[in-house]
Design a protein around this motif. Structure first.
Motif, PDB file in Angstrom:
ATOM      1  N   GLY A   1     -30.756  -3.677  -2.670  1.00 45.40           N
ATOM      2  CA  GLY A   1     -30.975  -5.115  -2.679  1.00 45.40           C
ATOM      3  C   GLY A   1     -30.960  -5.617  -1.253  1.00 45.40           C
ATOM      4  N   CYS A   2     -29.751  -5.858  -0.745  1.00 43.70           N
ATOM      5  CA  CYS A   2     -29.615  -6.418   0.614  1.00 43.70           C
ATOM      6  C   CYS A   2     -29.613  -5.336   1.692  1.00 43.70           C
ATOM      7  CB  CYS A   2     -28.316  -7.216   0.683  1.00 43.70           C
ATOM      8  SG  CYS A   2     -26.851  -6.203   0.369  1.00 43.70           S
ATOM      9  N   GLY A   3     -29.040  -4.178   1.375  1.00 40.84           N
ATOM     10  CA  GLY A   3     -28.901  -3.131   2.388  1.00 40.84           C
ATOM     11  C   GLY A   3     -27.792  -3.388   3.383  1.00 40.84           C
TER      12      GLY A   3
ATOM     13  N   GLY B   1     -24.430  -4.437   2.195  1.00 39.74           N
ATOM     14  CA  GLY B   1     -23.115  -4.481   1.555  1.00 39.74           C
ATOM     15  C   GLY B   1     -22.782  -5.770   0.844  1.00 39.74           C
ATOM     16  N   ASP B   2     -23.766  -6.637   0.655  1.00 43.99           N
ATOM     17  CA  ASP B   2     -23.444  -7.960   0.098  1.00 43.99           C
ATOM     18  C   ASP B   2     -23.770  -8.155  -1.383  1.00 43.99           C
ATOM     19  OD1 ASP B   2     -22.509  -9.139   2.547  1.00 43.99           O
ATOM     20  OD2 ASP B   2     -24.582  -9.081   3.246  1.00 43.99           O
ATOM     21  N   CYS B   3     -24.624  -7.330  -1.969  1.00 42.11           N
ATOM     22  CA  CYS B   3     -25.117  -7.672  -3.318  1.00 42.11           C
ATOM     23  C   CYS B   3     -24.611  -6.775  -4.434  1.00 42.11           C
ATOM     24  CB  CYS B   3     -26.639  -7.685  -3.324  1.00 42.11           C
ATOM     25  SG  CYS B   3     -27.392  -6.033  -3.287  1.00 42.11           S
ATOM     26  N   GLY B   4     -24.219  -5.549  -4.132  1.00 45.28           N
ATOM     27  CA  GLY B   4     -23.702  -4.647  -5.157  1.00 45.28           C
ATOM     28  C   GLY B   4     -24.764  -3.883  -5.937  1.00 45.28           C
TER      29      GLY B   4
ATOM     30  N   CYS C   1     -26.476  -1.452  -5.116  1.00 42.24           N
ATOM     31  CA  CYS C   1     -26.467  -0.023  -4.798  1.00 42.24           C
ATOM     32  C   CYS C   1     -25.156   0.658  -5.207  1.00 42.24           C
ATOM     33  CB  CYS C   1     -26.649   0.147  -3.292  1.00 42.24           C
ATOM     34  SG  CYS C   1     -25.233  -0.546  -2.384  1.00 42.24           S
TER      35      CYS C   1
ATOM     36  N   CYS D   1     -25.192   1.757   0.117  1.00 49.27           N
ATOM     37  CA  CYS D   1     -25.982   1.383   1.304  1.00 49.27           C
ATOM     38  C   CYS D   1     -25.127   1.392   2.565  1.00 49.27           C
ATOM     39  CB  CYS D   1     -26.651   0.029   1.126  1.00 49.27           C
ATOM     40  SG  CYS D   1     -25.530  -1.393   1.154  1.00 49.27           S
TER      41      CYS D   1
END
Ligand code: FES
Ligand code: FES
Length: 157
Positions: free
Chosen positions: A37-39, A41-44, A46, A58
């Motif tokens: 998603g973000c790459g 560490g902010d969205c979860g 991965c 990520c």
């Protein structure tokens, strides 16, 4: 460098670049449920489980899983043989999209390995780092509580 680790119960021994992101390695190995998603560490999106704990793939490099166990959603259940937690997501209408759902289910799974009787706030806290950008969280919380109920009734494997 050579890397040896367990992925969804299967031992792997392969060549990796030392700086290869774990997310890339997992997708290279066919784990398409692990999303970028973000790459950052902010969205979860991965999220995977590393020795049973939820981590953001990520933010990790492949060598960090040397000798460890990695589980992705692919290791939890399949279309033909879903895990009860996945069945609860289906039953509660909590499968909202393929991007956020894998990470949501894995953080919920981690929570339910620690407790069979979470409160709604426990569930909200567990999924707090997993973002949905479009729908909401109510049905997801319902699904995790339903799965917990089923676990207390002995319906988990
Ligand atoms: Fe890893 Fe968003 S892609 S946290
Ligand atoms: Fe998946 Fe909103 S990001 S449903």
């Amino acid at each position: 460098m050579k890397l040896s680790f367990e992925l969804n119960g299967i031992e792997h021994y392969l060549d990796v670049e030392p700086g290869e992101p774990l997310l890339s390695l997992l997708r290279r190995l066919g784990m398409k449920s692990v999303k970028e998603g973000c790459g950052t560490g902010d969205c979860g999106a991965c999220t995977v489980l590393l020795n049973g704990r939820a981590v953001r793939s990520c933010l990790m490099v492949a060598p960090q899983v040397q000798g460890k166990r990695v589980m992705t959603l692919d290791g939890l259940g399949t279309v033909n043989d879903p895990h009860p937690l996945q069945e609860a997501f289906l039953e509660c209408g909590a499968v909202q999209c393929g991007f956020c759902t894998p990470g949501m289910i894995l953080v919920a799974y981690e929570l339910l390995t620690r407790t069979s009787d979470p409160t709604p706030d426990d569930v909200r806290n567990a999924i707090a780092g997993n973002l949905c950008r479009c729908t909401g969280y109510v049905k997801i919380v319902d699904a995790v509580l339903r799965a917990a109920e089923w676990k207390r009734e002995g319906r988990w494997r």
